[in-house]
Design a protein around this motif. Structure first.
Motif, short mmCIF file in Angstrom:
data_model
loop_
_atom_site.label_atom_id
_atom_site.label_comp_id
_atom_site.label_asym_id
_atom_site.label_seq_id
_atom_site.Cartn_x
_atom_site.Cartn_y
_atom_site.Cartn_z
N GLN A 172 -2.05 -13.16 -8.78
CA GLN A 172 -2.88 -13.26 -10.03
C GLN A 172 -3.11 -12.11 -10.86
O GLN A 172 -3.36 -11.75 -11.96
N ARG A 226 7.23 -17.16 -11.12
CA ARG A 226 6.98 -18.53 -10.97
C ARG A 226 8.04 -19.17 -11.87
O ARG A 226 8.70 -20.13 -11.55
N ASN A 254 4.15 -14.99 -14.17
CA ASN A 254 3.43 -15.21 -12.67
C ASN A 254 2.37 -16.29 -12.50
O ASN A 254 2.29 -16.97 -13.58
N ALA A 255 1.89 -16.46 -11.33
CA ALA A 255 1.01 -17.73 -11.13
C ALA A 255 -0.39 -17.57 -12.11
O ALA A 255 -0.71 -18.67 -12.49
#
Length: 135
Positions: free
Chosen positions: A38, A74, A120-121
Motif C-alpha cells: 500500500q 497488480r 499497486n494494491a
C-alpha cells in the motif's frame, strides 16, 4: 435469559454480546507485505513499443512483461497524453492484466502519446516514459 412468547408457546433466549464486541480503539492488523504493497509504488513499465495494422487501423502497444519478483504491480492502465508528450495524461479506467493493449488510429492523423501506468494494491500509479505513436 429472556423469555419471548410466540403465540401460546414460550421460548427462552440467551444472548451474549460481550464476546463479539470489539473495543473502539482496536485496529485491524496488517502484515508487513500488505503495508508495503500500500505504500510502495509499483515499478514503471519499460520497453514500450507499438505495431500498426493498416488493414484494421489498429495500434497495438506492448511492454516488457512483469518481472516475476515484482509483488507490487497488480495491473496496468493506459494513458493518453497530449498534445505533446510533456502535457498531462488522461489515465483510462481500463484495467490491463497482460502486457499489451490495442486502439484504433487513422493514418496521417496527429501523433498520439501513450504512457502505461503500473498500479499497486493501494491504486497508486507509476507511469512509463511516453511512447510516440505515428502512422
Amino acid at each position: 435469559m429472556r423469555t419471548i412468547r410466540i403465540g401460546a408457546a414460550s421460548v427462552g433466549v440467551a444472548l451474549t454480546l460481550g464476546a463479539l464486541a470489539t473495543p473502539a480503539t482496536a485496529q485491524p492488523q496488517r502484515s508487513g507485505a500488505a503495508v508495503q504493497a500500500q505504500t510502495t509504488a509499483a515499478p514503471a513499465p519499460t520497453g514500450l513499443a507499438y505495431t500498426y495494422d493498416a488493414a484494421t487501423q489498429t495500434v497495438t502497444v506492448a511492454w516488457d512483461p512483469k518481472d516475476p519478483a515484482d509483488t507490487l504491480t497488480r495491473n496496468y492502465r493506459p494513458g493518453s497524453c497530449g498534445p505533446t508528450p510533456q502535457d498531462p495524461c488522461f489515465i483510462s479506467s481500463q484495467i490491463i492484466l497482460g502486457n499489451s493493449f490495442s486502439f484504433k488510429k487513422a493514418p496521417d492523423t496527429a501523433p498520439v502519446y501513450v504512457k502505461i501506468y503500473a498500479e499497486n494494491a493501494a491504486h497508486q500509479l507509476t507511469g512509463s516514459q511516453a511512447l510516440t505513436v505515428t502512422v
